[in-house]
Write an enzyme that holds these catalytic residues in place. Structure first.
Site, PDB file in Angstrom:
ATOM      1  CE1 TYR A 148      -6.489  13.835   8.879  1.00 19.38           C
ATOM      2  CE2 TYR A 148      -7.476  13.336   6.750  1.00 19.38           C
ATOM      3  CZ  TYR A 148      -7.577  13.459   8.121  1.00 19.38           C
ATOM      4  OH  TYR A 148      -8.780  13.188   8.738  1.00 19.38           O
ATOM      5  N   GLY A 186       0.822  -1.219   0.000  1.00 21.66           N
ATOM      6  CA  GLY A 186       0.000   0.000   0.000  1.00 21.66           C
ATOM      7  C   GLY A 186       0.852   1.263   0.000  1.00 21.66           C
ATOM      8  N   GLY A 187       0.193   2.395   0.168  1.00 24.61           N
ATOM      9  CA  GLY A 187       0.870   3.695   0.065  1.00 24.61           C
ATOM     10  C   GLY A 187       1.978   3.871   1.086  1.00 24.61           C
ATOM     11  CG  PHE A 217     -17.735  14.845  11.247  1.00 29.32           C
ATOM     12  CD1 PHE A 217     -18.658  15.488  12.064  1.00 29.32           C
ATOM     13  CD2 PHE A 217     -18.159  14.394  10.000  1.00 29.32           C
ATOM     14  CE1 PHE A 217     -19.967  15.681  11.650  1.00 29.32           C
ATOM     15  CE2 PHE A 217     -19.469  14.575   9.575  1.00 29.32           C
ATOM     16  CZ  PHE A 217     -20.377  15.213  10.398  1.00 29.32           C
ATOM     17  CE1 TYR A 230      -8.065   4.318   9.048  1.00 30.20           C
ATOM     18  CE2 TYR A 230      -7.748   6.225  10.469  1.00 30.20           C
ATOM     19  CZ  TYR A 230      -7.263   5.351   9.517  1.00 30.20           C
ATOM     20  OH  TYR A 230      -5.991   5.520   9.026  1.00 30.20           O
ATOM     21  CB  ILE A 281      -9.691  -0.612   4.946  1.00 32.74           C
ATOM     22  CG1 ILE A 281     -10.444  -1.248   6.132  1.00 32.74           C
ATOM     23  CG2 ILE A 281      -8.914  -1.669   4.166  1.00 32.74           C
ATOM     24  CD1 ILE A 281     -11.573  -2.199   5.711  1.00 32.74           C
TER      25      ILE A 281
HETATM   26  N1  CAA Z   1     -17.561  18.726  11.673  1.00 31.43           N
HETATM   27  C1  CAA Z   1     -18.875  19.049  11.665  1.00 31.43           C
HETATM   28  N2  CAA Z   1     -19.689  18.815  10.625  1.00 31.43           N
HETATM   29  C2  CAA Z   1     -19.173  18.216   9.560  1.00 31.43           C
HETATM   30  C3  CAA Z   1     -17.826  17.841   9.496  1.00 31.43           C
HETATM   31  C4  CAA Z   1     -16.994  18.130  10.606  1.00 31.43           C
HETATM   32  N3  CAA Z   1     -15.698  17.825  10.625  1.00 31.43           N
HETATM   33  N4  CAA Z   1     -17.608  17.253   8.308  1.00 31.43           N
HETATM   34  C5  CAA Z   1     -18.779  17.254   7.643  1.00 31.43           C
HETATM   35  N5  CAA Z   1     -19.713  17.841   8.392  1.00 31.43           N
HETATM   36  C6  CAA Z   1     -21.145  18.050   8.058  1.00 31.43           C
HETATM   37  C7  CAA Z   1     -21.341  18.436   6.603  1.00 31.43           C
HETATM   38  O1  CAA Z   1     -21.187  19.815   6.458  1.00 31.43           O
HETATM   39  C8  CAA Z   1     -22.754  17.965   6.348  1.00 31.43           C
HETATM   40  O2  CAA Z   1     -23.628  18.913   6.910  1.00 31.43           O
HETATM   41  P1  CAA Z   1     -25.114  19.156   6.308  1.00 31.43           P
HETATM   42  O3  CAA Z   1     -25.820  17.827   6.425  1.00 31.43           O
HETATM   43  O4  CAA Z   1     -25.682  20.219   7.176  1.00 31.43           O
HETATM   44  O5  CAA Z   1     -24.886  19.580   4.886  1.00 31.43           O
HETATM   45  C9  CAA Z   1     -22.817  16.706   7.177  1.00 31.43           C
HETATM   46  O6  CAA Z   1     -21.811  16.809   8.188  1.00 31.43           O
HETATM   47  C10 CAA Z   1     -22.522  15.463   6.351  1.00 31.43           C
HETATM   48  O7  CAA Z   1     -23.298  14.503   6.916  1.00 31.43           O
HETATM   49  P2  CAA Z   1     -23.674  13.202   6.128  1.00 31.43           P
HETATM   50  O8  CAA Z   1     -24.704  12.505   6.925  1.00 31.43           O
HETATM   51  O9  CAA Z   1     -23.949  13.517   4.699  1.00 31.43           O
HETATM   52  O10 CAA Z   1     -22.313  12.437   6.219  1.00 31.43           O
HETATM   53  P3  CAA Z   1     -21.909  11.058   5.605  1.00 31.43           P
HETATM   54  O11 CAA Z   1     -22.307   9.942   6.479  1.00 31.43           O
HETATM   55  O12 CAA Z   1     -22.225  10.988   4.157  1.00 31.43           O
HETATM   56  O13 CAA Z   1     -20.338  11.189   5.753  1.00 31.43           O
HETATM   57  C11 CAA Z   1     -18.168  11.898   5.442  1.00 31.43           C
HETATM   58  C12 CAA Z   1     -19.619  12.300   5.321  1.00 31.43           C
HETATM   59  C13 CAA Z   1     -17.933  10.646   4.617  1.00 31.43           C
HETATM   60  C14 CAA Z   1     -17.826  11.595   6.885  1.00 31.43           C
HETATM   61  C15 CAA Z   1     -17.314  12.997   4.928  1.00 31.43           C
HETATM   62  O14 CAA Z   1     -17.512  14.134   5.723  1.00 31.43           O
HETATM   63  C16 CAA Z   1     -15.861  12.621   4.965  1.00 31.43           C
HETATM   64  O15 CAA Z   1     -15.365  11.888   4.123  1.00 31.43           O
HETATM   65  N6  CAA Z   1     -15.113  13.162   5.930  1.00 31.43           N
HETATM   66  C17 CAA Z   1     -13.666  12.901   6.033  1.00 31.43           C
HETATM   67  C18 CAA Z   1     -13.371  11.885   7.056  1.00 31.43           C
HETATM   68  C19 CAA Z   1     -11.859  11.765   7.145  1.00 31.43           C
HETATM   69  O16 CAA Z   1     -11.165  12.676   7.597  1.00 31.43           O
HETATM   70  N7  CAA Z   1     -11.323  10.633   6.700  1.00 31.43           N
HETATM   71  C20 CAA Z   1      -9.918  10.435   6.698  1.00 31.43           C
HETATM   72  C21 CAA Z   1      -9.573   9.454   5.618  1.00 31.43           C
HETATM   73  S1  CAA Z   1      -7.808   9.280   5.439  1.00 31.43           S
HETATM   74  C22 CAA Z   1      -7.383   8.467   6.821  1.00 31.43           C
HETATM   75  O17 CAA Z   1      -8.149   7.990   7.595  1.00 31.43           O
HETATM   76  C23 CAA Z   1      -5.895   8.367   7.052  1.00 31.43           C
HETATM   77  C24 CAA Z   1      -5.527   8.859   8.376  1.00 31.43           C
HETATM   78  O18 CAA Z   1      -5.185   8.072   9.234  1.00 31.43           O
HETATM   79  C25 CAA Z   1      -5.529  10.300   8.644  1.00 31.43           C
END
Ligand code: CAA
Length: 248
Positions: free
Chosen positions: A186, A13-14, A149, A154, A92
């Site tokens: 990140y 992986g990465g 969030f 995870y 994952i």
């Molecule tokens: N704080 C508060 N509100 C937030 C937020 C946050 N950090 N992020 C999103 N929201 C809000 C949005 O604005 C949206 O608001 P509205 O409904 O009022 O428009 C709402 O939350 C989104 O809710 P949903 O029910 O639509 O959310 P969802 O279940 O579809 O999920 C999500 C959305 C997939 C979590 C998306 O926000 C996302 O991908 N977030 C990133 C998560 C992240 O950081 N992942 C890291 C991946 S990389 C990794 O993990 C490697 C590592 O170790 C760092």
């Protein structure tokens, strides 16, 4: 430096790729574990990365399956020798807010990111303590330290991984084995590039160093922990996150 055998789960992986190359470039024999269904991908990974003097190998196992891990470690030990360095890097994401998260999304992340550490570490830990040397490095995440969030699964798995580190560190400290966690922020990999772009931009915008991390920056920290001279760091959680999360 003694040439040792290192096993890196999720090694193709990465972050895993950089860890494999860094450990191999410091003179170790390195085995990159891959998910069995990805055999062709793993073979091309090996062809691409086994350059110069790098002593790289690949080994299939589903890290969520205990017996699969037993078979993998037995075949590494019979073909190459005992595993002295283990990096638990397989991981994952299945990001969803808790209200929308399915049991499958919860279980997939807990099994791959946390139960895997038990499944693989138990195969090698007794040999390490018997030989009086071992390095176990668990790749966690800044999101295991601070929560995120959309990542209840995870964040729980990655926080649990450091609990595992601290317990096993205590059980093995007197026998020449160190167990540590590295918690990346990140990092530029496929995992972060599959995030919604606006979410990633907002998160990275708040990182004090002002950019994402590079896989090589995680690999360098792993190699430092794996070094035989680094015998007095154990049970630690080393953050490599550009200042995104700081703790006393
Ligand atoms: N704080 C508060 N509100 C937030 C937020 C946050 N950090 N992020 C999103 N929201 C809000 C949005 O604005 C949206 O608001 P509205 O409904 O009022 O428009 C709402 O939350 C989104 O809710 P949903 O029910 O639509 O959310 P969802 O279940 O579809 O999920 C999500 C959305 C997939 C979590 C998306 O926000 C996302 O991908 N977030 C990133 C998560 C992240 O950081 N992942 C890291 C991946 S990389 C990794 O993990 C490697 C590592 O170790 C760092």
């Amino acid at each position: 430096m003694t040439k040792r055998i290192a096993l890196v789960t999720g090694g193709t992986g990465g972050i895993g790729t950089s860890i494999c190359k860094e450990l191999a470039s410091t003179g170790h024999t390195v085995v990159a574990n891959y998910f069995p269904a990805d055999k062709e991908l793993a073979e091309s990974w090996l062809a691409e990365n086994k350059t110069g003097n790098l002593d790289l190998h690949i080994a299939p196992a589903d890290v969520t399956d205990y017996d699969s891990c037993t078979t993998m470690v037995q075949s590494i030990e019979s073909e190459l020798g005992p595993v002295d360095i283990l990096v638990n890097c397989a991981g994952i994401t299945r990001d969803k807010t808790l209200k929308r998260m399915t049991p499958d999304q919860w279980n997939a992340v807990i099994n791959t990111n946390l139960n895997s550490a038990f499944n693989v570490t138990q195969q090698v830990v007794n040999g390490m303590t018997e030989r009086g040397f071992g390095r176990i490095i668990n790749i966690s995440s800044v999101n295991g330290q601070k929560g995120q969030f959309g990542q209840a699964n995870y964040s729980a798995a990655k926080a649990g991984l450091h609990g595992f580190t601290m317990a096993v560190a205590q059980e093995t400290a007197a026998k020449g084995v160190t167990v540590n966690t590295v918690s990346p922020g990140y990092i530029e990999t496929a995992m972060t590039s599959s995030m919604p772009e606006a979410v990633l931009t907002a998160i990275v915008g708040a990182v004090p160093v002002g950019r994402m991390g590079k896989p090589e920056e995680i690999a360098y920290t792993v190699a430092w922990l794996a070094d035989e001279r680094n015998a007095y760091t154990t049970g630690a959680n080393i953050p490599v996150n550009g200042g995104m999360f700081m703790s006393a």
